[in-house]
Design a protein around this motif. Structure first.
Motif, PDB file in Angstrom:
ATOM      1  N   GLY A 110       0.801  -1.199   0.000  1.00 46.86           N
ATOM      2  CA  GLY A 110       0.000   0.000   0.000  1.00 46.86           C
ATOM      3  C   GLY A 110       0.837   1.254   0.000  1.00 46.86           C
ATOM      4  N   LEU A 161      -1.874  -4.527   2.724  1.00 44.10           N
ATOM      5  CA  LEU A 161      -3.141  -3.883   3.061  1.00 44.10           C
ATOM      6  C   LEU A 161      -4.273  -4.632   2.394  1.00 44.10           C
ATOM      7  CD1 LEU A 161      -2.317  -0.088   2.750  1.00 44.10           C
ATOM      8  CD2 LEU A 161      -2.319  -1.531   4.781  1.00 44.10           C
ATOM      9  N   SER A 201      -8.474  -1.727   3.453  1.00 41.36           N
ATOM     10  CA  SER A 201      -8.048  -0.586   4.273  1.00 41.36           C
ATOM     11  C   SER A 201      -7.574  -0.988   5.666  1.00 41.36           C
ATOM     12  CB  SER A 201      -9.173   0.440   4.391  1.00 41.36           C
ATOM     13  OG  SER A 201      -9.510   0.913   3.116  1.00 41.36           O
ATOM     14  N   LEU A 219      -4.310  -2.999   7.889  1.00 40.83           N
ATOM     15  CA  LEU A 219      -2.944  -3.469   7.855  1.00 40.83           C
ATOM     16  C   LEU A 219      -2.952  -4.929   8.298  1.00 40.83           C
ATOM     17  CD1 LEU A 219       0.129  -2.963   7.594  1.00 40.83           C
ATOM     18  CD2 LEU A 219       0.082  -2.179   9.971  1.00 40.83           C
ATOM     19  N   CYS A 240      -5.530  -8.884  10.706  1.00 40.90           N
ATOM     20  CA  CYS A 240      -5.745  -7.602  10.039  1.00 40.90           C
ATOM     21  C   CYS A 240      -6.205  -6.574  11.070  1.00 40.90           C
ATOM     22  CB  CYS A 240      -6.764  -7.747   8.914  1.00 40.90           C
ATOM     23  SG  CYS A 240      -6.170  -8.805   7.574  1.00 40.90           S
TER      24      CYS A 240
END
Length: 128
Positions: free
Chosen positions: A42, A83, A86, A88, A102
Motif C-alpha cells: 500500500g 493492506l 483498508s 494493515l 488484520c
C-alpha cells in the motif's frame, strides 16, 4: 479456399500483437505492477521503522519487500504485511502457523496508530 486465405491473413496479423504482449518491456511492467500491489502492500508512507510511543525498545519495521520486523519482548520476529480492505494485515510465516491478523490503522505524517483488540497503539516514525 477463400476462407483459408482469410484465416492465414488473420493469423499473420495477430502475430505482432502477441509478440508485443510477451515483450520484455511488457513483462517487466506486469511484474512491477504485481510487486507494488502485493509486496509493498500500500502507501509508501507506511514503509519505514516505527517506534512505540513510550517504549523505544518496541518497534515495527515495514519494509518495501513486504516483510515486517516486529520487536517487543525477546528477539525480533520476521513476518509479512500488506493492506486488505483498508486494514494493515500481518501474516506469520509457515513455521509460526501462517496466521494472519488484520488491524485498523491511521497514518498521519510521522504518526501511526494501530488498533488491536480495541486498544490503540501509537508509533512514531524513527528518525534514523
Amino acid at each position: 479456399m477463400q476462407s483459408k486465405l482469410i484465416l492465414i491473413i488473420i493469423s499473420i496479423a495477430m502475430l505482432p500483437l502477441s509478440s508485443f504482449k510477451n515483450s520484455p518491456e511488457h513483462q517487466k511492467m506486469v511484474i512491477e505492477k504485481k510487486r507494488d500491489s502485493i509486496s509493498q502492500g500500500g502507501p509508501k508512507g507506511l514503509i519505514g521503522k516505527w517506534v512505540m510511543d513510550g517504549d523505544h525498545n518496541t518497534y515495527i519495521e515495514l519494509r518495501s519487500d513486504g516483510t515486517i520486523i516486529e520487536k517487543s519482548l525477546g528477539e525480533p520476529l520476521k513476518r509479512y504485511w500488506l493492506l486488505k480492505d483498508s486494514k494493515l494485515c500481518l501474516k506469520a510465516n509457515s513455521i509460526e502457523g501462517g496466521t494472519e491478523m488484520c488491524l485498523e490503522y491511521l497514518l498521519r505524517e510521522d504518526m501511526l496508530v494501530i488498533t488491536m483488540n480495541e486498544m490503540r497503539l501509537h508509533y512514531a516514525r524513527a528518525k534514523e
